[in-house]
Design a protein around this motif. Structure first.
Motif, short mmCIF file in Angstrom:
data_model
loop_
_atom_site.label_atom_id
_atom_site.label_comp_id
_atom_site.label_asym_id
_atom_site.label_seq_id
_atom_site.Cartn_x
_atom_site.Cartn_y
_atom_site.Cartn_z
N ARG A 88 50.11 -22.85 -27.40
CA ARG A 88 49.11 -23.14 -26.38
C ARG A 88 49.21 -22.13 -25.24
NH1 ARG A 88 49.50 -29.08 -25.20
NH2 ARG A 88 51.30 -28.45 -23.97
N GLY A 89 48.14 -21.45 -24.95
CA GLY A 89 48.13 -20.44 -23.90
C GLY A 89 48.48 -19.06 -24.43
N SER A 93 43.76 -20.53 -26.27
CA SER A 93 43.53 -20.71 -24.85
C SER A 93 42.17 -21.37 -24.64
CB SER A 93 43.59 -19.36 -24.13
OG SER A 93 43.72 -19.54 -22.74
N ILE A 94 41.93 -21.87 -23.42
CA ILE A 94 40.70 -22.62 -23.16
C ILE A 94 40.11 -22.23 -21.82
CG2 ILE A 94 41.95 -24.58 -22.14
CD1 ILE A 94 39.79 -26.41 -23.44
N ILE A 95 38.79 -22.17 -21.78
CA ILE A 95 38.03 -22.03 -20.54
C ILE A 95 37.41 -23.39 -20.26
CG2 ILE A 95 36.15 -20.82 -19.36
CD1 ILE A 95 36.40 -18.67 -21.57
N SER A 102 39.45 -26.40 -11.99
CA SER A 102 40.44 -26.05 -13.00
C SER A 102 41.42 -24.98 -12.51
CB SER A 102 39.75 -25.57 -14.28
OG SER A 102 38.91 -26.57 -14.81
N ALA A 116 50.14 -17.50 -16.45
CA ALA A 116 49.63 -17.42 -17.82
C ALA A 116 50.45 -16.46 -18.68
CB ALA A 116 48.17 -17.00 -17.80
N MET A 163 38.41 -17.27 -14.49
CA MET A 163 39.00 -18.22 -15.43
C MET A 163 39.08 -17.62 -16.83
SD MET A 163 37.84 -22.09 -16.41
CE MET A 163 38.42 -22.74 -14.85
N ILE A 164 38.06 -16.87 -17.21
CA ILE A 164 38.09 -16.19 -18.51
C ILE A 164 39.24 -15.20 -18.55
CG2 ILE A 164 36.83 -14.60 -20.03
CD1 ILE A 164 34.23 -15.91 -19.03
N ALA A 167 42.43 -17.02 -19.08
CA ALA A 167 42.53 -17.49 -20.47
C ALA A 167 42.88 -16.36 -21.42
CB ALA A 167 41.21 -18.14 -20.89
N LEU A 175 39.92 -18.73 -28.79
CA LEU A 175 39.52 -19.09 -27.44
C LEU A 175 38.53 -20.24 -27.51
CD1 LEU A 175 39.48 -18.41 -24.36
CD2 LEU A 175 37.50 -16.94 -24.85
#
Length: 342
Positions: A88-89, A93-95, A102, A116, A163-164, A167, A175
């Motif tokens: 995870r990460g 990863s997540i936006i 966030s 990150a 944020m992108i 990520a 993604l």
């Protein structure tokens, strides 16, 4: 077909004082290497909870009660926290939907990007250099200066770009973009979508794109799953979904899109509301809103079956849906945008 992710019969429930909310109720799909896979549907249909489950981010009162989530053949649901942290990460990863809530408002963009990089062996100077490169890659002007600023000093579009960048710090192979254009104006939305498409090609990523904007789906996605009330009702490639939808819900969604060919005619309207996920009907959840429903639709949930290679639908009235006329022949030239919740 190189599958990077495979979700099998995923069930995510929330146990509340008013009852059990079956947010994700038997969802199955796969994502291939380098593919953009779309998940589309109305608000509350289970899109975001599906993606949170993929990253094992479901918190109480929610729980994954069944199914498998296979990332490169390993079941994420069975992984320990240490194993999850390594993936995870770093590899996934997540936006999230809203960058203002966030991203951390009390930390500079630099500190958040450095966090990150925590799973890497990079030096402080290497982290700084890579962070500036990523901010420049996503279109942040003067990144060597703006990296020391806070979230409130960024505009909405810049926050989403930041944020992108966060990520992408670990160069993930998968993604997840959860409503990446929510609350942005149309011009910024278009910039973000083009940016994601560019990054996908440059970094050879797979993307899961969660949205209720059918215009974004037409621009970005290779294949699409249409969700309704916690289940997938149709799954196919994007061109087929827009030209030959084979579920009454999908067909109504496509019919509600504005298009030059419909000038002077009424758009499709879906009457009624989605069901209460605490008290789900025994049959097809769309049946109360479906003009093609018959008795069996109200009593039994149809199976998700293949009607053509790579095209699955969940409907008892296949003899009806197989005769639906085409909707939009070419999604590549489609200019109109359609918001499901509009």
């Amino acid at each position: 077909m190189n599958k990077i992710l495979e979700v099998k019969d995923l069930r995510t429930y929330f146990f509340t004082n008013t009852g059990t909310v079956k947010a994700v109720n038997g969802v199955s799909f796969f994502v291939c290497k380098g593919e953009t896979f779309g998940i589309v549907g109305e608000s509350g249909c289970g899109k975001s909870q599906t993606c949170r489950a993929i990253l094992s981010l479901i918190k109480k009162p929610g729980k994954i009660v069944g199914g498998e989530i296979l990332y490169k053949g390993q079941d994420i649901i069975k992984m320990s926290q240490d194993e999850l942290r390594r993936i995870r990460g770093k590899e996934m990863s997540i936006i999230f939907q809203e960058p203002m809530t966030s991203l951390n408002p009390v930390l500079t963009i630099k500190k958040q990007m450095f966090e990150a990089f925590s799973q890497t062996n990079m030096t402080k100077q290497e982290k700084l250099q890579r962070s500036i490169e990523l901010l420049r890659l996503v279109g942040i002007p003067s990144p060597e200066n703006r990296i020391n600023e806070y979230v409130h000093q960024f505009s909405g579009g810049m926050r989403q770009r930041a944020m992108i960048a966060v990520a992408l710090c670990s160069q993930p192979e998968l993604l997840i973009a959860d409503e990446p254009t929510t609350a942005l104006d149309v011009t910024i939305q278009d910039q973000i979508i083009k940016l994601l498409a560019k990054l996908k090609q440059e970094l050879n990523m797979s993307i899961i794109l969660v949205t209720h904007d059918l215009g974004v789906v037409a621009q970005m996605c290779d294949r699409v799953a249409v969700m309704y009330a916690g289940i997938i009702v149709e799954l196919t490639d994007t061109t087929t979904l827009f030209s030959k939808p084979r579920h009454p819900y999908s067909y109504a969604l496509m019919g509600s899109l504005p298009d030059q060919s419909k000038i002077g005619s009424d758009l499709e309207v879906i009457s009624g509301s989605p069901p209460n996920l605490v008290d789900m009907p025994s049959g097809c959840p769309f049946a109360p809103r479906c003009k093609y429903a018959i008795d069996i639709c109200l009593k039994k949930l149809p199976e998700l079956v293949a009607i053509e290679k790579g095209h699955l639908t969940r409907c008892h009235r296949l003899e009806i849906v197989s005769k639906f006329p085409g909707i939009i022949a070419d999604t590549t030239t489609k200019k109109s945008r359609g918001d499901i919740d509009a």
